[in-house]
Design a protein around this motif. Structure first.
Motif, PDB file in Angstrom:
ATOM      1  N   LEU A  28       0.831  -1.201   0.000  1.00  0.00           N
ATOM      2  CA  LEU A  28       0.000   0.000   0.000  1.00  0.00           C
ATOM      3  C   LEU A  28       0.871   1.258   0.000  1.00  0.00           C
ATOM      4  N   LEU A  29       1.964   1.221   0.734  1.00  0.00           N
ATOM      5  CA  LEU A  29       2.882   2.368   0.738  1.00  0.00           C
ATOM      6  C   LEU A  29       3.471   2.596  -0.645  1.00  0.00           C
ATOM      7  N   GLN A  30       3.685   1.512  -1.370  1.00  0.00           N
ATOM      8  CA  GLN A  30       4.286   1.619  -2.696  1.00  0.00           C
ATOM      9  C   GLN A  30       3.341   2.235  -3.729  1.00  0.00           C
ATOM     10  N   LEU A  31       2.069   2.385  -3.356  1.00  0.00           N
ATOM     11  CA  LEU A  31       1.144   3.096  -4.233  1.00  0.00           C
ATOM     12  C   LEU A  31       1.501   4.584  -4.299  1.00  0.00           C
ATOM     13  N   GLY A  32       2.187   5.068  -3.265  1.00  0.00           N
ATOM     14  CA  GLY A  32       2.572   6.466  -3.219  1.00  0.00           C
ATOM     15  C   GLY A  32       3.718   6.782  -4.162  1.00  0.00           C
ATOM     16  N   LYS A  33       3.933   8.065  -4.385  1.00  0.00           N
ATOM     17  CA  LYS A  33       5.008   8.512  -5.263  1.00  0.00           C
ATOM     18  C   LYS A  33       6.366   8.258  -4.605  1.00  0.00           C
ATOM     19  N   PRO A  34       7.398   8.108  -5.398  1.00  0.00           N
ATOM     20  CA  PRO A  34       8.741   7.925  -4.819  1.00  0.00           C
ATOM     21  C   PRO A  34       9.214   9.194  -4.119  1.00  0.00           C
ATOM     22  N   GLU A  35      10.007   9.016  -3.112  1.00  0.00           N
ATOM     23  CA  GLU A  35      10.572  10.143  -2.375  1.00  0.00           C
ATOM     24  C   GLU A  35      11.848   9.669  -1.701  1.00  0.00           C
ATOM     25  N   ASN A  36      12.901  10.447  -1.799  1.00  0.00           N
ATOM     26  CA  ASN A  36      14.185  10.060  -1.201  1.00  0.00           C
ATOM     27  C   ASN A  36      14.240  10.479   0.257  1.00  0.00           C
ATOM     28  N   LEU A 236       9.670   8.227  12.454  1.00  0.00           N
ATOM     29  CA  LEU A 236      10.657   9.118  13.067  1.00  0.00           C
ATOM     30  C   LEU A 236      11.976   9.071  12.301  1.00  0.00           C
ATOM     31  N   PHE A 237      12.344   7.887  11.844  1.00  0.00           N
ATOM     32  CA  PHE A 237      13.588   7.742  11.094  1.00  0.00           C
ATOM     33  C   PHE A 237      13.527   8.511   9.771  1.00  0.00           C
ATOM     34  N   PHE A 238      12.388   8.440   9.104  1.00  0.00           N
ATOM     35  CA  PHE A 238      12.245   9.072   7.785  1.00  0.00           C
ATOM     36  C   PHE A 238      11.687  10.491   7.875  1.00  0.00           C
ATOM     37  N   ARG A 239      11.801  11.122   9.007  1.00  0.00           N
ATOM     38  CA  ARG A 239      11.271  12.473   9.195  1.00  0.00           C
ATOM     39  C   ARG A 239      11.928  13.446   8.211  1.00  0.00           C
ATOM     40  N   PRO A 240      11.266  14.575   7.926  1.00  0.00           N
ATOM     41  CA  PRO A 240      11.885  15.573   7.043  1.00  0.00           C
ATOM     42  C   PRO A 240      13.085  16.220   7.726  1.00  0.00           C
ATOM     43  N   MET A 241      14.122  16.476   6.975  1.00  0.00           N
ATOM     44  CA  MET A 241      15.329  17.093   7.514  1.00  0.00           C
ATOM     45  C   MET A 241      15.301  18.609   7.350  1.00  0.00           C
ATOM     46  N   GLU A 242      14.326  19.127   6.617  1.00  0.00           N
ATOM     47  CA  GLU A 242      14.209  20.565   6.435  1.00  0.00           C
ATOM     48  C   GLU A 242      13.667  21.203   7.714  1.00  0.00           C
ATOM     49  N   PRO A 243      13.832  22.526   7.848  1.00  0.00           N
ATOM     50  CA  PRO A 243      13.243  23.218   9.002  1.00  0.00           C
ATOM     51  C   PRO A 243      11.738  22.987   9.062  1.00  0.00           C
ATOM     52  N   ARG A 244      11.198  22.963  10.274  1.00  0.00           N
ATOM     53  CA  ARG A 244       9.770  22.723  10.444  1.00  0.00           C
ATOM     54  C   ARG A 244       8.960  23.751   9.660  1.00  0.00           C
ATOM     55  N   GLY A 245       7.859  23.291   9.107  1.00  0.00           N
ATOM     56  CA  GLY A 245       6.950  24.191   8.411  1.00  0.00           C
ATOM     57  C   GLY A 245       7.331  24.489   6.980  1.00  0.00           C
ATOM     58  N   THR A 246       8.416  23.877   6.498  1.00  0.00           N
ATOM     59  CA  THR A 246       8.858  24.134   5.130  1.00  0.00           C
ATOM     60  C   THR A 246       8.063  23.258   4.164  1.00  0.00           C
ATOM     61  N   LEU A 247       7.285  23.883   3.302  1.00  0.00           N
ATOM     62  CA  LEU A 247       6.497  23.138   2.323  1.00  0.00           C
ATOM     63  C   LEU A 247       7.373  22.705   1.154  1.00  0.00           C
ATOM     64  N   HIS A 248       7.098  21.538   0.625  1.00  0.00           N
ATOM     65  CA  HIS A 248       7.857  21.044  -0.516  1.00  0.00           C
ATOM     66  C   HIS A 248       7.294  21.626  -1.812  1.00  0.00           C
ATOM     67  N   PRO A 249       8.159  22.027  -2.728  1.00  0.00           N
ATOM     68  CA  PRO A 249       7.671  22.532  -4.015  1.00  0.00           C
ATOM     69  C   PRO A 249       7.086  21.401  -4.855  1.00  0.00           C
ATOM     70  N   ILE A 250       6.198  21.741  -5.764  1.00  0.00           N
ATOM     71  CA  ILE A 250       5.624  20.757  -6.681  1.00  0.00           C
ATOM     72  C   ILE A 250       6.589  20.551  -7.838  1.00  0.00           C
ATOM     73  N   GLN A 251       6.959  19.315  -8.048  1.00  0.00           N
ATOM     74  CA  GLN A 251       7.862  19.000  -9.150  1.00  0.00           C
ATOM     75  C   GLN A 251       7.126  19.134 -10.487  1.00  0.00           C
ATOM     76  N   ASN A 252       7.835  19.646 -11.460  1.00  0.00           N
ATOM     77  CA  ASN A 252       7.268  19.813 -12.805  1.00  0.00           C
ATOM     78  C   ASN A 252       5.967  20.607 -12.781  1.00  0.00           C
ATOM     79  N   LEU A 253       5.968  21.682 -12.001  1.00  0.00           N
ATOM     80  CA  LEU A 253       4.774  22.513 -11.870  1.00  0.00           C
ATOM     81  C   LEU A 253       4.326  23.067 -13.218  1.00  0.00           C
TER      82      LEU A 253
END
Length: 665
Positions: A28-36, A236-253
């Motif tokens: 079910l997780l693999q239904l999601g988009k890839p993310e590093n 917790l291991f895969f948490r975002p490393m960016e500062p809190r509250g930082t929204l991710h840009p849309i790829q290929n907008l």
């Protein structure tokens, strides 16, 4: 020999059923988009283990008056010890000499002593948890049947452990009787009941029953809300490393595809992992200002409903993909309208109170913005009052619809340098839309610049070249418009070689500092409260007179919770002689939102109570002469709240800079 084969068979069946369910959940997780999320592995591992092994993840809310984390910590450590004992149980059933006794009598005695103590602690916690959930019934906890089953299973495991221990002592086959005080008590009870002669039968009966419950529970976990026991560590291991509250840009907008999220496979695999990790503790909802003010938004329900949706629609999606159909070709239910309502999404102020208290680092706000993006950019569905804001930003470059010609009016008479004419200023002041156009906040901009200049620092401004940082557009969901504004500002700032940018608005601060780097804009950005406090420390700016009165500081969400700036504003107030500082009941990490973030500044509150009125009550209850803040939105909202109250209390709403300026003149 037969019992050993049966035990091995049970272990095999348990592992098979466990792995089957785990495989389904992973698919079910693999239904999601890839993310590093495999960068910074060392930091990730250190953080996850530190949170879990020390239970910091559950204890983080104790300082906020939520003591349930202490019980969770005791339960975690106690049950972890029992997991070790279950390994010994199984090892003993396969090969008798693999019992704890192989480590020596002292270890054996200590192990079972600690096990007895842990069992009592776990039983106490379970009883208290049951009383709390089913009798006291705090709003954030639901007295569900599933929760009751889990409590009964854990309680029965502890009790059966003592029963097995008691009958084992009657048999007398293990050298651990000296320190196993609870087991001794049970053995004496059984002996008094005349069960000694049949103790061997009872021992093996309960031994097998105990293990069967353990095996069944280990499978049931993957089907219950206690899936978080396994998933939260990975989250917790895969948490975002960016500062809190930082929204991710849309790829290929620019391609105009996958704008936000409308269906379950629009999320990344990591975003779907959030759904497994949720503990359903309800802390997010209990601390959400929208929920508290009577609006339909309940962050826990959003995550829970998405999880149910994933398990049902995801299963159908997997069946179709197994038949060779591409997931994109499968008709999937639309989430907004069927799983999440629009009223829920537009009620969010993006204050991050939910994220602050979440023990497993779920990012509710980012998911809400994902849905908003789809509504705004693909469906053109958003509150009607936001339409004028978008138009103003597109045409005039500001939220007020005034245009570049009026952006510099606030600085009339001040000796500031326009970057276009002279870019050698020591700092560049970013006034923002509110600090440039809102009459009340224009006063604050002037005061900030005057104080910086008082310290002998040259101040420059972009003037007509400055446009909105884009925060309102991005939080509402218009990523197109945000990117246009951001790229325009980045080009201007790079052209003039901006060295240090001082901001008035925490939203501008966060956007310039943490989100512009996504588009190549790397600048030294400082909020004015931090910069002026440093000038005071260096004695480049000096307090010249005392100020009698009582003041409380309201922590803006994007200054405090999002960017962790709590000390500088308070240090400034503490430097003013005779000024008495008092904390509100909800301050620092617990600070209650003013209600203006996430684009709510321009939306009508037609559901529930106005959020700023609730915060205003906190201010009045503090019994102070002044409330200080350091955000233009907060200043406007709290000032409006004070004006709207029929009260005898006279509380003045001032910006932090205005209070300090009174003492340095």
């Amino acid at each position: 020999m037969g019992s050993k084969i049966f035990l091995l068979l049970l272990i095999g069946v348990t592992l098979y059923l466990f792995s089957q369910r785990a495989h389904f959940l992973i698919r079910l997780l693999q239904l999601g988009k890839p993310e590093n999320r495999f960068d910074h592995l060392g930091k990730r591992l250190t953080y996850a283990l530190g949170q879990v092994l020390t239970e910091r993840c559950t204890l983080k809310n104790v300082s906020k008056g939520d003591y349930a984390g202490i019980g969770h910590m005791l339960l975690f450590y106690g049950f972890s010890l029992f997991l070790i004992s279950y390994v010994f149980h199984m090892a003993e059933g396969i090969y008798e000499k693999l019992s704890p006794a192989i480590f020596g009598v002292v270890f054996n005695n200590l192990f079972f002593l600690f096990l007895d103590i842990a069992g009592l602690i776990v039983i106490t916690v379970i009883i208290w948890a049951a009383i709390r959930r089913y009798i006291i019934k705090p709003d954030r906890l639901e007295p569900t049947l599933e929760a009751g089953i889990i409590l009964m299973v854990v309680f029965s495991l502890m009790l059966m452990n003592y029963v097995v221990e008691g009958f084992r002592l009657l048999i007398g086959t293990r050298p651990f009787a000296d320190w196993s005080f609870v087991g001794i008590a049970f053995s004496r009870l059984f002996e008094g009941l005349g069960l000694k002669e049949r103790s061997s039968i009872f021992f093996w009966t309960f031994w097998w029953l105990h293990l069967m419950v353990v095996f069944g529970f280990s499978i049931y976990v993957l089907y219950s809300k206690h899936l978080h026991i396994l998933a939260s560590t990975f989250n917790l291991f895969f948490r975002p490393m960016e500062p809190r509250g930082t929204l991710h840009p849309i790829q290929n907008l620019e391609k105009g595809k996958d704008l936000g999220v409308s269906k379950i496979d629009g999320f990344t695999w990591k975003q779907l992992l959030y759904l497994y990790a949720c503990t359903e503790c309800g802390r997010c909802t209990a601390n959400c200002p929208a929920s508290i003010s009577g609006k339909p938004l309940k962050p826990r329900d959003i995550i829970h409903n998405l999880k149910v949706h994933l398990l049902t629609s995801g299963n159908d999606l997997l069946l179709k993909t197994n038949q060779g159909v591409q997931s994109r070709a499968v008709k999937q239910p639309v989430i907004v309208g069927q799983v999440v309502t629009e009223d829920e999404l537009w009620a969010c102020t993006t204050c991050h109170a939910c994220i602050e208290v979440c023990p497993v680092d779920i990012e509710h706000v980012e998911r809400i913005v994902d849905f908003r993006r789809n509504l705004v950019m693909e469906q053109a569905k958003f509150p009607s009052e936001v339409r004028s804001v978008f138009r103003n930003l597109e045409i005039y470059g500001d939220t007020h619809g005034k245009g570049p010609s009026f952006r510099i009016d606030w600085a009339a008479g001040l000796p500031v340098k326009k970057a276009k004419e002279d870019s050698n200023s020591e700092v560049l002041y970013w006034a923002g839309c509110e600090g440039s156009f809102h009459d009340r906040n224009k006063e604050v901009s002037r005061v900030i610049v005057k104080m910086i200049q008082e310290a002998g620092v040259s101040v420059g401004i972009l003037g007509k070249d400055e446009v909105c940082c884009g925060d309102p557009a991005r939080r509402v969901g218009n990523e197109y418009l945000f990117r246009e504004l951001a790229l325009r500002n980045i080009e201007i700032l790079n052209r003039y070689g901006a060295r240090k940018i001082i901001t008035y608005c925490p939203h501008c601060y966060h956007t310039l500092k943490n989100e512009y780097p996504q588009f190549g804009g790397h600048f030294d950005v400082v909020h004015y409260s931090v910069y002026i406090n440093e000038l005071l420390r260096q004695e480049r700016l000096k307090v010249k007179r005392s100020l009698e009165g009582r003041v409380t500081f309201h922590d803006p969400c994007y200054l405090g919770r999002v960017n962790g700036i709590y000390d500088a504003p308070r240090e400034i107030l503490q430097r003013i002689p005779a000024l008495e500082s008092k904390e509100m009941n909800l301050s620092k990490e617990k600070s209650f939102c003013c209600g203006a973030g996430g684009g709510r500044m321009w939306m009508h509150e037609h559901l529930g109570e106005r959020i700023n009125n609730i915060r205003t009550k906190d201010v009045v209850d503090a019994g102070v002469d002044w409330v200080a803040t350091s955000c233009p939105y907060c200043l406007t909202m709290i000032e409006d709240g004070i004006k709207g109250r029929e009260t005898k209390e006279q509380v003045s709403v001032l910006d932090l800079s205005e209070i300090l300026y009174r003492s340095i003149q």
